[in-house]
Write a protein that holds these residues in place. Structure first.
Motif, short mmCIF file in Angstrom:
data_model
loop_
_atom_site.label_atom_id
_atom_site.label_comp_id
_atom_site.label_asym_id
_atom_site.label_seq_id
_atom_site.Cartn_x
_atom_site.Cartn_y
_atom_site.Cartn_z
N VAL A 109 97.68 42.89 83.77
CA VAL A 109 97.70 41.66 84.56
C VAL A 109 96.29 41.09 84.67
CG1 VAL A 109 98.11 40.72 86.85
CG2 VAL A 109 99.78 42.25 85.83
N ILE A 110 95.33 41.98 84.94
CA ILE A 110 93.94 41.54 85.06
C ILE A 110 93.44 40.95 83.74
CG2 ILE A 110 91.56 42.34 85.39
CD1 ILE A 110 92.72 44.36 87.44
N ASP A 111 93.75 41.63 82.64
CA ASP A 111 93.34 41.13 81.33
C ASP A 111 93.96 39.78 81.01
OD1 ASP A 111 91.80 43.38 80.95
OD2 ASP A 111 93.29 44.43 79.70
N SER A 112 95.24 39.61 81.34
CA SER A 112 95.89 38.32 81.06
C SER A 112 95.29 37.21 81.92
CB SER A 112 97.40 38.42 81.28
OG SER A 112 97.69 38.62 82.65
N MET A 113 94.92 37.56 83.17
CA MET A 113 94.29 36.57 84.02
C MET A 113 92.92 36.17 83.47
SD MET A 113 95.42 37.96 87.80
CE MET A 113 94.35 36.88 88.68
N LYS A 114 92.19 37.15 82.96
CA LYS A 114 90.89 36.85 82.37
C LYS A 114 91.05 35.94 81.15
CE LYS A 114 88.37 40.98 83.86
NZ LYS A 114 87.70 42.23 83.42
N MET A 115 92.06 36.20 80.35
CA MET A 115 92.31 35.36 79.17
C MET A 115 92.65 33.92 79.58
SD MET A 115 91.68 37.02 76.48
CE MET A 115 92.41 35.95 75.28
N GLU A 116 93.45 33.80 80.63
CA GLU A 116 93.80 32.46 81.12
C GLU A 116 92.57 31.73 81.64
OE1 GLU A 116 96.63 30.69 80.94
OE2 GLU A 116 97.40 32.34 79.73
N MET A 117 91.67 32.47 82.30
CA MET A 117 90.45 31.84 82.80
C MET A 117 89.57 31.37 81.65
SD MET A 117 89.64 34.20 86.23
CE MET A 117 88.08 34.62 85.63
N VAL A 118 89.51 32.15 80.58
CA VAL A 118 88.73 31.76 79.41
C VAL A 118 89.33 30.51 78.78
CG1 VAL A 118 88.09 32.45 77.07
CG2 VAL A 118 87.84 34.07 78.96
N LYS A 119 90.65 30.49 78.68
CA LYS A 119 91.33 29.32 78.11
C LYS A 119 91.06 28.08 78.98
CE LYS A 119 95.24 31.72 75.99
NZ LYS A 119 96.70 31.91 76.04
N GLN A 120 91.12 28.24 80.29
CA GLN A 120 90.91 27.11 81.19
C GLN A 120 89.47 26.60 81.10
OE1 GLN A 120 93.44 25.65 82.84
NE2 GLN A 120 91.98 24.04 83.29
N LYS A 121 88.51 27.52 80.96
CA LYS A 121 87.12 27.11 80.80
C LYS A 121 86.94 26.31 79.52
CE LYS A 121 84.79 30.83 83.33
NZ LYS A 121 83.90 32.00 83.22
N THR A 122 87.61 26.73 78.46
CA THR A 122 87.54 26.00 77.20
C THR A 122 88.12 24.60 77.35
OG1 THR A 122 87.79 28.10 76.02
CG2 THR A 122 88.16 26.09 74.76
N ILE A 123 89.26 24.51 78.01
CA ILE A 123 89.90 23.21 78.21
C ILE A 123 89.00 22.31 79.05
CG2 ILE A 123 91.84 22.06 79.36
CD1 ILE A 123 93.56 24.47 78.50
N ASP A 124 88.42 22.88 80.11
CA ASP A 124 87.53 22.08 80.98
C ASP A 124 86.31 21.59 80.22
OD1 ASP A 124 89.27 22.47 83.08
OD2 ASP A 124 88.12 24.11 83.98
N SER A 125 85.72 22.45 79.40
CA SER A 125 84.54 22.02 78.65
C SER A 125 84.90 20.93 77.64
CB SER A 125 83.89 23.21 77.93
OG SER A 125 84.74 23.72 76.93
N MET A 126 86.09 21.02 77.05
CA MET A 126 86.54 19.97 76.12
C MET A 126 86.73 18.65 76.85
SD MET A 126 89.13 22.21 73.76
CE MET A 126 89.69 20.85 72.78
N LYS A 127 87.27 18.71 78.06
CA LYS A 127 87.46 17.48 78.85
C LYS A 127 86.11 16.85 79.20
CE LYS A 127 91.93 18.56 80.92
NZ LYS A 127 92.66 18.87 82.16
N ILE A 128 85.15 17.68 79.54
CA ILE A 128 83.82 17.17 79.88
C ILE A 128 83.19 16.49 78.67
CG2 ILE A 128 81.47 17.88 80.50
CD1 ILE A 128 82.79 20.02 82.30
N GLU A 129 83.30 17.13 77.50
CA GLU A 129 82.75 16.55 76.28
C GLU A 129 83.44 15.23 75.93
OE1 GLU A 129 80.10 17.37 74.44
OE2 GLU A 129 79.70 18.85 76.00
#
Length: 134
Positions: free
Chosen positions: A32-52
């Motif tokens: 569960v912790i690993d999947s949450m970490k993966m989701e956070m990484v995905k969300q960071k990527t999406i956020d950085s793409m939106k900023i760009e």
């Protein structure tokens, strides 16, 4: 002695099962912790793409400011309407020419004379109507 062996065997089995259950719970928590970490990484990527994307849009908006000048032609002046005298002369000339061509033996001469006579009568009638309007 048999009871002691059975008791030790049962305690060993029970203790192993608890450790296995605890190990399974720990593994489940880690998943569960690993999947949450993966989701956070995905969300960071999406956020950085939106900023760009927002930065690119700002650059495009700043560089694509255009001034559009629309040249509109002045409206055409309102056309002056025909007076009743002019209308009467034209209608009378047409009717007189047609009537003169039909009645006369010489079609051309009859049309000319009828047109002139019709124009005169139509102009006179139109002048009378203009006089009544004013």
């Amino acid at each position: 002695m048999k009871y002691i062996y059975v008791l030790l065997a049962s305690l060993t089995i029970v203790s192993c099962q608890k450790k296995a259950d605890q190990a399974g719970v720990i593994d489940d928590k880690q998943v569960v912790i690993d999947s949450m970490k993966m989701e956070m990484v995905k969300q960071k990527t999406i956020d950085s793409m939106k900023i760009e994307l927002a930065k690119q849009q700002e650059v495009q908006a700043a560089s694509s400011k255009e001034v559009i000048v629309v040249n509109q032609a002045a409206p055409a002046p309102a056309r002056k309407k025909w007076s009743s005298t002019a209308k009467g002369a034209v209608i009378g000339a047409g009717v007189g020419a047609a009537t003169g061509a039909i009645i006369s033996k010489k079609k051309g001469t009859g049309a000319i004379i009828g047109g002139l006579a019709g124009a005169g009568v139509g102009a006179g009638t139109g002048a009378i109507i203009d006089g009544k309007k004013n």
